[in-house]
Scaffold this active site. Structure first.
Site, PDB file in Angstrom:
ATOM      1  CB  THR A   1      -0.947  -0.004   1.215  1.00  0.00           C
ATOM      2  OG1 THR A   1      -1.680  -1.230   1.218  1.00  0.00           O
ATOM      3  CG2 THR A   1      -1.929   1.142   1.183  1.00  0.00           C
TER       4      THR A   1
ATOM      5  CE1 TYR B   1       1.509  -9.465   2.897  1.00  0.00           C
ATOM      6  CE2 TYR B   1       3.075  -7.849   2.064  1.00  0.00           C
ATOM      7  CZ  TYR B   1       1.780  -8.322   2.171  1.00  0.00           C
ATOM      8  OH  TYR B   1       0.755  -7.644   1.546  1.00  0.00           O
TER       9      TYR B   1
ATOM     10  CE  LYS C   1      -0.202  -7.209   5.266  1.00  0.00           C
ATOM     11  NZ  LYS C   1       0.191  -6.056   4.414  1.00  0.00           N
TER      12      LYS C   1
ATOM     13  CB  VAL D   1      -0.877  -5.508   8.696  1.00  0.00           C
ATOM     14  CG1 VAL D   1      -0.249  -4.351   7.923  1.00  0.00           C
ATOM     15  CG2 VAL D   1       0.082  -6.004   9.770  1.00  0.00           C
TER      16      VAL D   1
END
Length: 301
Positions: free
Chosen positions: A37, A125, A153, A193
């Site tokens: 993002t 991640y 994540k 998150v």
């Protein structure tokens, strides 16, 4: 957290500091910088370091600042992790190497090399939809034995695997998909998150606050109320960066343009996002400050 840019496309560090302060005042327990993002594919190494340093200054001590440092190159990832540590990051978020589709032993070696080199806690991640490579559950079990690999994540969309790993490891699991925030938390996850927390931090935090208070029905209702905005931000056919920046700009908050190859959201898309945001936040203005901050659960990233 998004990475704010100026109208001319340069890094807006003042805007980043103001946005970080707003997110923390709105209930975020920590911040992830330079992630998907945050448009990491189009920011330079120097910009990434400058952003971490500026947000660290704005956040002050005691607020977790996590720097995403993943790349397709192990050596470059280590360099980014070392630079993030020098700039004040508390931990690093490391995505699976993408494009080259490494086998699982190579995936594990990549993460271990970063963890051995940087001296910071490492958050794995797992987002195979973007990287093309899964961190398989067996690989995750082996990586959990490393003393500095402490969290995940999870954007795998494999809820069963997440539950199995929660039962068999001490890894802190954070939902990386906003529709899974409450579900993962309810089975032992640590938090999430959130892309949507960039624009509605107070509401997204309220879901977990209600659950912690024993109001599971209230938590479910709050999660359901967020569904329209979650879908508008994350499932409109546009990257979350594009939709979030369009909405933040409409709200008069620091954001600025997206960098190519991304293109800005169309006016009709922004109008739809703004209407969904207004419906969600009508009863809980996002400018209001929370009563306090819980342990790190709600992270804007």
């Amino acid at each position: 957290m998004i990475t704010p840019f100026t109208d001319s496309g340069g890094l807006d560090l003042d805007g980043a500091q103001r946005l970080a302060a707003r997110l923390l005042a709105g209930g975020c327990d920590g911040l992830v910088l330079n992630g998907t993002t945050g448009e990491s594919p189009t920011t330079t190494d120097a910009e990434k370091t400058a952003l971490v340093r500026a947000v660290r200054e704005a956040a002050g001590e005691g607020v977790p600042v996590i720097a995403a440092v993943g790349s397709a190159d192990t050596r470059h990832t280590v360099e980014l992790a070392l630079a993030a540590g020098r700039a004040g990051a508390d931990a690093v978020l490391v995505v699976t190497p993408y494009y080259s589709t490494p086998p699982q032993e190579a995936v594990a070696a990549h993460f271990r090399t970063v963890a051995d080199s940087c001296g910071l806690p490492v958050v794995l991640y797992d987002i195979p939809g973007r990287t093309g490579t899964r961190i398989e559950p067996d690989t995750m079990l082996r990586l959990a034995e490393h003393p500095r690999i402490v969290a995940v994540k999870d954007c795998s969309y494999d809820f069963l695997a997440a539950q199995k790993l929660l039962a068999r490891t001490e890894l802190a699991f954070y939902a990386g998909c906003d529709e899974h925030n409450l579900a993962l938390y309810a089975v032992g996850g640590t938090g999430y998150v959130s892309t949507v927390a960039n624009v509605a931090p107070r509401h997204m935090r309220a879901v977990l606050d209600a659950f912690d208070a024993g109001d599971t029905a209230g938590a479910a209702r709050l999660q359901q109320e967020a569904t329209e905005l979650v879908e508008s931000v994350m499932s409109s056919g546009l990257p979350g960066t594009v939709t979030v920046k369009g909405l933040l700009n409409a709200l008069g908050l620091p954001a600025g343009p997206v960098r190519p190859p991304l293109l800005p959201a169309a006016p009709e898309t922004v109008a739809h996002l703004l209407a969904a945001h207004e419906r969600l936040t009508a009863d809980t203005p996002e400018a209001a400050e929370p009563a306090g901050r819980a342990p790190c659960r709600t992270v804007a990233g």
